[in-house]
Design an enzyme around this catalytic site. Structure first.
Site, short mmCIF file in Angstrom:
data_model
loop_
_atom_site.label_atom_id
_atom_site.label_comp_id
_atom_site.label_asym_id
_atom_site.label_seq_id
_atom_site.Cartn_x
_atom_site.Cartn_y
_atom_site.Cartn_z
N TYR A 104 0.82 -0.82 0.49
CA TYR A 104 0.34 0.15 0.02
C TYR A 104 1.04 1.30 -0.04
O TYR A 104 1.71 1.64 0.82
CB TYR A 104 -1.03 -0.50 1.12
N GLU B 223 -19.67 7.23 11.31
CA GLU B 223 -21.00 6.29 10.33
C GLU B 223 -20.75 4.84 10.58
O GLU B 223 -21.59 4.19 10.67
CB GLU B 223 -20.86 6.81 9.30
#
Length: 336
Positions: free
Chosen positions: A54, A294
């Site tokens: 990554y 959220e």
């Protein structure tokens, strides 16, 4: 936050894992990345997933800095090996003994830890004998540099072969990390049943289908500015398979179901993958802390059977189920 056992082991992980693919070291600034990690910790997430490939190792460095000062024994830190890193030379890729033994040391240095809880084969390596790979993995475990071994995007047959070798070398293969979502169910026919038999759990990535299952991509509408679909660093290529009006229209039909559960579409998507008992954790990413706050609302949600059926009916034949698609995940040569 709730916790689940990972495979046939005594290791418990948070049912939501914070992952930093396509974000740390590339899409978001380091300060924002650290704020997202802090939000994850505050929400009770203890499991963090990354990979050396990554952002060409930068994501591991950012995660290591973000977790500095945390009690190590209270965290589960995962990373992966396979993809090309560094100058991307001929031995800077794959699952050879050389690459594994050198890569684990680099990952530990960047993550600022003495060990990782789970070291994963990021893809299947067709050019290295499987025996060589698992001998190296077993040595990594015996050296105390990793506690458990996992894989990512392996087929049922590959999992079976890997589990047999792991047992032979005296280590535990306890996890697989596949793509899995309401729209991408290719693991259900073969990988999940085989994993149950072998004592392997799934740690699933892209539960919101790179953002498509959030509902923010409307049929016939322009792509939202700044969204993953407009990111030419890699996000746009991953999401394009879902960006057609039929799929997007069907996703919009999930809104009433999410409303019944008092969830957003994104929360519904994450909660949905966690209904599969073979899934130990769903990986969530974030480009801002609010997204973490959220997403964690999906933890602990139980979706009634009748609503699961309505989700299936709403999505219909837009769902990809072909188990052969997993074979496409691993390159057949290191030059691919």
């Amino acid at each position: 936050m709730e916790f689940r056992y990972l495979g046939n082991s005594g290791l418990k992980i948070s049912e939501l894992t914070y992952g930093n693919w396509l974000t740390h070291g590339s899409q978001v600034e380091n300060d924002t990345a650290k704020a997202c990690v802090t939000a994850a910790l505050d929400a009770g997430i203890t499991t963090f997933d990354t990979a050396d490939v990554y952002a060409n190792t930068v994501a591991e460095t950012v995660l290591g800095e973000a977790l500095k000062g945390q009690r190590r024994a209270s965290l589960e830190i995962f990373t992966k090996v396979f993809g090309p890193t560094g100058p991307k030379g001929h031995n800077d890729v794959g699952l050879s003994r050389k690459h594994i033994m050198e890569s684990i040391d680099g990952s530990l240095q960047r993550l600022q830890t003495d060990y990782v809880d789970l070291y994963q084969a990021h893809r299947f390596d067709y050019e290295t004998p499987l025996e060589e790979t698992f001998q190296a993995f077993s040595d990594v475990v015996r050296q105390g540099k990793a506690l458990y071994i996992g894989v990512s995007e392996w087929t049922a047959e590959q999992l079976r072969d890997g589990a047999a070798l792991a047992k032979e070398f005296g280590v535990q293969l306890i996890s697989n990390q596949p793509q899995y979502s309401q729209l991408w169910r290719v693991i259900e026919a073969e990988v999940v049943p085989t994993s149950r038999e072998l004592g392997i759990s799934q740690i699933v990535w892209s539960p919101i289908a790179q953002g498509v299952l959030t509902g923010k991509y409307a049929p016939g509408a322009a792509l939202p500015a700044g969204s993953r679909a407009t990111d030419e660093k890699g996000g746009a290529n991953m999401i394009k398979r879902f960006l057609n009006d039929e799929v997007l229209t069907r996703v919009q039909a999930l809104s009433p179901i999410a409303a019944e559960l008092e969830l957003t579409l994104a929360q519904l998507a994450v909660a949905w993958v966690l209904q599969n008992e073979n899934v130990a954790s769903a990986i969530i990413g974030a480009s801002r802390p609010e997204q973490v706050h959220e997403n964690v609302k999906a933890a602990g949600v139980s979706i009634p059977a009748e609503l699961l059926t309505r989700i299936d009916d709403a999505l219909g034949d837009s769902v990809e189920r072909d188990p052969a698609r997993t074979l496409e995940s691993s390159p057949k040569s290191r030059e691919a």
